[in-house]
Enzyme design. Structure first.
Site, mmCIF file in Angstrom:
data_model
loop_
_atom_site.group_PDB
_atom_site.id
_atom_site.type_symbol
_atom_site.label_atom_id
_atom_site.label_comp_id
_atom_site.label_asym_id
_atom_site.label_seq_id
_atom_site.Cartn_x
_atom_site.Cartn_y
_atom_site.Cartn_z
ATOM 1 N N HIS A 59 35.128 -27.082 -23.152
ATOM 2 C CA HIS A 59 34.157 -28.058 -22.654
ATOM 3 C C HIS A 59 33.989 -27.903 -21.143
ATOM 4 O O HIS A 59 34.937 -27.542 -20.440
ATOM 5 C CB HIS A 59 34.628 -29.489 -22.959
ATOM 6 C CG HIS A 59 34.116 -30.042 -24.257
ATOM 7 N ND1 HIS A 59 34.942 -30.376 -25.311
ATOM 8 C CD2 HIS A 59 32.849 -30.320 -24.678
ATOM 9 C CE1 HIS A 59 34.197 -30.842 -26.321
ATOM 10 N NE2 HIS A 59 32.919 -30.820 -25.957
ATOM 11 N N GLU A 113 39.878 -26.199 -25.406
ATOM 12 C CA GLU A 113 40.304 -27.132 -26.464
ATOM 13 C C GLU A 113 41.440 -26.538 -27.288
ATOM 14 O O GLU A 113 41.385 -25.390 -27.712
ATOM 15 C CB GLU A 113 39.120 -27.468 -27.376
ATOM 16 C CG GLU A 113 37.980 -28.186 -26.668
ATOM 17 C CD GLU A 113 38.352 -29.599 -26.221
ATOM 18 O OE1 GLU A 113 39.390 -30.123 -26.681
ATOM 19 O OE2 GLU A 113 37.613 -30.167 -25.396
ATOM 20 N N ARG A 172 28.452 -40.626 -32.590
ATOM 21 C CA ARG A 172 28.019 -41.877 -31.954
ATOM 22 C C ARG A 172 26.505 -41.907 -31.804
ATOM 23 O O ARG A 172 25.875 -42.960 -31.839
ATOM 24 C CB ARG A 172 28.700 -42.028 -30.584
ATOM 25 C CG ARG A 172 28.578 -43.418 -29.985
ATOM 26 C CD ARG A 172 29.528 -43.615 -28.825
ATOM 27 N NE ARG A 172 29.459 -42.550 -27.840
ATOM 28 C CZ ARG A 172 28.483 -42.430 -26.934
ATOM 29 N NH1 ARG A 172 27.510 -43.306 -26.873
ATOM 30 N NH2 ARG A 172 28.488 -41.434 -26.076
ATOM 31 N N CYS A 183 30.466 -30.497 -30.979
ATOM 32 C CA CYS A 183 31.375 -29.480 -30.430
ATOM 33 C C CYS A 183 32.631 -29.343 -31.272
ATOM 34 O O CYS A 183 33.106 -28.228 -31.513
ATOM 35 C CB CYS A 183 31.720 -29.802 -28.971
ATOM 36 S SG CYS A 183 30.317 -29.538 -27.862
HETATM 37 N N1 PCA Z 1 28.427 -31.231 -26.192
HETATM 38 C C1 PCA Z 1 28.491 -32.055 -27.387
HETATM 39 C C2 PCA Z 1 27.617 -31.376 -28.401
HETATM 40 C C3 PCA Z 1 26.838 -30.343 -27.657
HETATM 41 C C4 PCA Z 1 27.466 -30.266 -26.316
HETATM 42 O O1 PCA Z 1 27.180 -29.470 -25.423
HETATM 43 C C5 PCA Z 1 29.930 -32.315 -27.850
HETATM 44 O O2 PCA Z 1 30.854 -32.289 -27.004
HETATM 45 O O3 PCA Z 1 30.160 -32.563 -29.029
#
Ligand code: PCA
Length: 215
Positions: free
Chosen positions: A166, A79, A89, A142
């Protein structure tokens, strides 16, 4: 010896597992000569990062990389930016559902990751592991983690590098989802995270390749 702190989230949203933590837990204990400290953290606004901060205080890492699941994405995605906005959401694992709230009331609107995200994505692709730089970490836990991490490092630990990546769904999750749902093996995720950490530890960004968007 350098030290890296790598975290992965617990399951959320009704999923039986979170590939983020499963991939992190399989990492070796030493990467590029750095000790790897791993932690599983809760999917809770604020408290998720509080668990990371506790670890930072405990082990004084040189670099922090937090990992989370982005179901529906096909590639590993370091990111670029965390924004000062929490807009959920679905409720988090403690039932909190902030709507269009600032994360840190008087904090800046956004923080950029201090990891070489382009070089990380490039290295993963060159190794045959699909990756791309992402320019939005969303508005759920996240992004809350990335924003709070960078705020904490900027204000308390300016010498520590930090960022977020991610990962897609794991194949076992995709088995009960619509046929077009992308997934990636945990082994590829772990290998990708390891490569990303090697590049992050080297600390050199690569601005030669085009990684930007057309939208
Ligand atoms: N993904 C979520 C929160 C925890 C995770 O593993 C997100 O992308 O916000």
């Amino acid at each position: 010896m350098k030290k890296v702190l790598v975290t992965g989230f617990q399951p959320f949203g009704g999923e039986p597992m979170n590939p983020a933590w499963e991939a992190v837990r399989a990492l070796p204990d030493v990467i590029a000569g750095a000790e790897v400290v791993k932690a599983e953290v809760p999917v809770v606004f604020g408290a998720g990062f509080a668990a990371v901060e506790e670890k930072i205080d405990e082990c004084s890492p040189d670099l922090v990389l937090c990992i989370g699941q982005a179901g529906g994405r096909a590639k590993l995605s370091p990111e670029f930016v965390g924004i000062n906005c929490a807009d959920a959401r679905i409720p988090d694992n403690d039932g909190n559902q902030p709507l269009a709230e600032r994360i840190v009331e008087d904090g800046p609107d956004a923080y950029f990751s201090s990891l070489p995200v382009r070089a990380m994505a490039k290295a993963m692709n060159e190794a045959g592991i699909p990756a791309e730089v992402s320019f939005t970490a969303g508005t759920y836990v996240c992004n809350d983690m990335l924003y709070r991490l960078m705020h904490c490092l900027a204000t308390k630990h300016p010498a520590v590098a930090g960022g977020f990546m991610h990962v897609p769904f794991a194949p076992v999750q995709a088995t009960r989802l619509p046929s077009a749902t992308p997934s990636m093996s945990l082994a590829d995720m772990t290998a990708g995270i390891q490569l990303a950490l090697e590049v992050a530890l080297a600390g050199k960004e690569d601005t030669s390749a085009s990684m930007g968007a057309t939208h």
